[in-house]
Motif scaffolding. Structure first.
Motif, PDB file in Angstrom:
ATOM      1  N   ILE A   1      13.343 -30.515   7.441  1.00  0.00           N
ATOM      2  CA  ILE A   1      12.620 -31.102   6.306  1.00  0.00           C
ATOM      3  C   ILE A   1      12.906 -30.315   5.026  1.00  0.00           C
ATOM      4  N   ILE A   2      12.870 -29.002   5.130  1.00  0.00           N
ATOM      5  CA  ILE A   2      13.127 -28.165   3.949  1.00  0.00           C
ATOM      6  C   ILE A   2      14.546 -28.390   3.432  1.00  0.00           C
ATOM      7  N   VAL A   3      15.507 -28.370   4.330  1.00  0.00           N
ATOM      8  CA  VAL A   3      16.908 -28.524   3.922  1.00  0.00           C
ATOM      9  C   VAL A   3      17.182 -29.936   3.405  1.00  0.00           C
ATOM     10  N   TRP A   4      16.627 -30.956   4.054  1.00  0.00           N
ATOM     11  CA  TRP A   4      16.908 -32.325   3.651  1.00  0.00           C
ATOM     12  C   TRP A   4      16.368 -32.629   2.257  1.00  0.00           C
ATOM     13  N   VAL A   5      15.242 -32.029   1.907  1.00  0.00           N
ATOM     14  CA  VAL A   5      14.677 -32.232   0.565  1.00  0.00           C
ATOM     15  C   VAL A   5      15.655 -31.751  -0.512  1.00  0.00           C
ATOM     16  N   VAL A   6      16.453 -30.765  -0.187  1.00  0.00           N
ATOM     17  CA  VAL A   6      17.470 -30.276  -1.122  1.00  0.00           C
ATOM     18  C   VAL A   6      18.777 -31.056  -0.959  1.00  0.00           C
ATOM     19  N   ALA A   7      19.141 -31.371   0.280  1.00  0.00           N
ATOM     20  CA  ALA A   7      20.428 -32.011   0.562  1.00  0.00           C
ATOM     21  C   ALA A   7      20.524 -33.417  -0.007  1.00  0.00           C
ATOM     22  N   PHE A   8      19.475 -34.218   0.122  1.00  0.00           N
ATOM     23  CA  PHE A   8      19.561 -35.610  -0.325  1.00  0.00           C
ATOM     24  C   PHE A   8      19.839 -35.725  -1.826  1.00  0.00           C
ATOM     25  N   PRO A   9      19.038 -35.090  -2.684  1.00  0.00           N
ATOM     26  CA  PRO A   9      19.363 -35.213  -4.114  1.00  0.00           C
ATOM     27  C   PRO A   9      20.698 -34.557  -4.468  1.00  0.00           C
ATOM     28  N   SER A  10      21.060 -33.499  -3.737  1.00  0.00           N
ATOM     29  CA  SER A  10      22.342 -32.850  -3.999  1.00  0.00           C
ATOM     30  C   SER A  10      23.500 -33.794  -3.730  1.00  0.00           C
ATOM     31  N   VAL A  11      23.490 -34.432  -2.577  1.00  0.00           N
ATOM     32  CA  VAL A  11      24.550 -35.389  -2.245  1.00  0.00           C
ATOM     33  C   VAL A  11      24.524 -36.550  -3.231  1.00  0.00           C
ATOM     34  N   PHE A  12      23.336 -37.048  -3.540  1.00  0.00           N
ATOM     35  CA  PHE A  12      23.208 -38.186  -4.451  1.00  0.00           C
ATOM     36  C   PHE A  12      23.818 -37.875  -5.819  1.00  0.00           C
ATOM     37  N   LEU A  13      23.604 -36.660  -6.300  1.00  0.00           N
ATOM     38  CA  LEU A  13      24.087 -36.294  -7.633  1.00  0.00           C
ATOM     39  C   LEU A  13      25.550 -35.850  -7.651  1.00  0.00           C
ATOM     40  N   VAL A  14      26.007 -35.211  -6.594  1.00  0.00           N
ATOM     41  CA  VAL A  14      27.342 -34.617  -6.589  1.00  0.00           C
ATOM     42  C   VAL A  14      28.416 -35.567  -6.058  1.00  0.00           C
ATOM     43  N   ALA A  15      28.087 -36.470  -5.172  1.00  0.00           N
ATOM     44  CA  ALA A  15      29.082 -37.340  -4.535  1.00  0.00           C
ATOM     45  C   ALA A  15      29.956 -38.118  -5.515  1.00  0.00           C
ATOM     46  N   PRO A  16      29.401 -38.701  -6.577  1.00  0.00           N
ATOM     47  CA  PRO A  16      30.283 -39.426  -7.502  1.00  0.00           C
ATOM     48  C   PRO A  16      31.344 -38.530  -8.153  1.00  0.00           C
ATOM     49  N   GLN A  17      30.959 -37.310  -8.511  1.00  0.00           N
ATOM     50  CA  GLN A  17      31.920 -36.384  -9.118  1.00  0.00           C
ATOM     51  C   GLN A  17      32.980 -35.962  -8.102  1.00  0.00           C
ATOM     52  N   VAL A  18      32.579 -35.736  -6.866  1.00  0.00           N
ATOM     53  CA  VAL A  18      33.532 -35.367  -5.815  1.00  0.00           C
ATOM     54  C   VAL A  18      34.498 -36.525  -5.571  1.00  0.00           C
ATOM     55  N   HIS A  19      33.970 -37.728  -5.553  1.00  0.00           N
ATOM     56  CA  HIS A  19      34.822 -38.898  -5.350  1.00  0.00           C
ATOM     57  C   HIS A  19      35.860 -39.010  -6.473  1.00  0.00           C
ATOM     58  N   ARG A  20      35.435 -38.815  -7.722  1.00  0.00           N
ATOM     59  CA  ARG A  20      36.377 -38.862  -8.845  1.00  0.00           C
ATOM     60  C   ARG A  20      37.440 -37.755  -8.735  1.00  0.00           C
ATOM     61  N   LEU A  21      37.011 -36.550  -8.348  1.00  0.00           N
ATOM     62  CA  LEU A  21      37.951 -35.449  -8.190  1.00  0.00           C
ATOM     63  C   LEU A  21      38.965 -35.741  -7.096  1.00  0.00           C
ATOM     64  N   VAL A  22      38.503 -36.244  -5.978  1.00  0.00           N
ATOM     65  CA  VAL A  22      39.416 -36.579  -4.868  1.00  0.00           C
ATOM     66  C   VAL A  22      40.388 -37.670  -5.293  1.00  0.00           C
ATOM     67  N   THR A  23      39.907 -38.646  -6.043  1.00  0.00           N
ATOM     68  CA  THR A  23      40.786 -39.710  -6.536  1.00  0.00           C
ATOM     69  C   THR A  23      41.890 -39.143  -7.422  1.00  0.00           C
ATOM     70  N   ARG A  24      41.516 -38.223  -8.307  1.00  0.00           N
ATOM     71  CA  ARG A  24      42.521 -37.589  -9.177  1.00  0.00           C
ATOM     72  C   ARG A  24      43.528 -36.750  -8.391  1.00  0.00           C
ATOM     73  N   LEU A  25      43.028 -36.031  -7.398  1.00  0.00           N
ATOM     74  CA  LEU A  25      43.887 -35.134  -6.621  1.00  0.00           C
ATOM     75  C   LEU A  25      44.826 -35.873  -5.681  1.00  0.00           C
ATOM     76  N   THR A  26      44.487 -37.073  -5.305  1.00  0.00           N
ATOM     77  CA  THR A  26      45.269 -37.777  -4.291  1.00  0.00           C
ATOM     78  C   THR A  26      46.111 -38.911  -4.865  1.00  0.00           C
ATOM     79  N   ARG A  27      46.185 -39.049  -6.148  1.00  0.00           N
ATOM     80  CA  ARG A  27      47.028 -40.102  -6.736  1.00  0.00           C
ATOM     81  C   ARG A  27      48.473 -39.714  -6.699  1.00  0.00           C
TER      82      ARG A  27
END
Length: 73
Positions: A47-73
């Motif tokens: 419960i403690i970890v998930w409260v931090v993990a969910f917003p972290s993934v929600f906020l960081v995933a789009p930036q990671v996706h953009r970075l991966v797209t740039r790196l793999t073109r």
């Protein structure tokens, strides 16, 4: 049941954070507490970890996706 496409990022974040938080808390609970009273200790830590993990993934995933797209073109 299908979930509307506009919720895909939210659903992705929910599933990814549950999986990652489960794995991390499983390992750390086993290392720090052993398997005595494992389920209550794991649930508390999850419960403690998930409260931090969910917003972290929600906020960081789009930036990671953009970075991966740039790196793999």
């Amino acid at each position: 049941m299908k979930i509307h496409l506009k919720y895909s990022h939210l659903v992705f974040s929910l599933i990814m954070s549950v999986i990652v938080a489960s794995i991390v808390t499983f390992v750390l609970t086993a290392v720090n507490h052993g398997f005595a009273d494992f389920i209550p200790n794991w649930a508390h830590n999850f419960i403690i970890v998930w409260v931090v993990a969910f917003p972290s993934v929600f906020l960081v995933a789009p930036q990671v996706h953009r970075l991966v797209t740039r790196l793999t073109r």
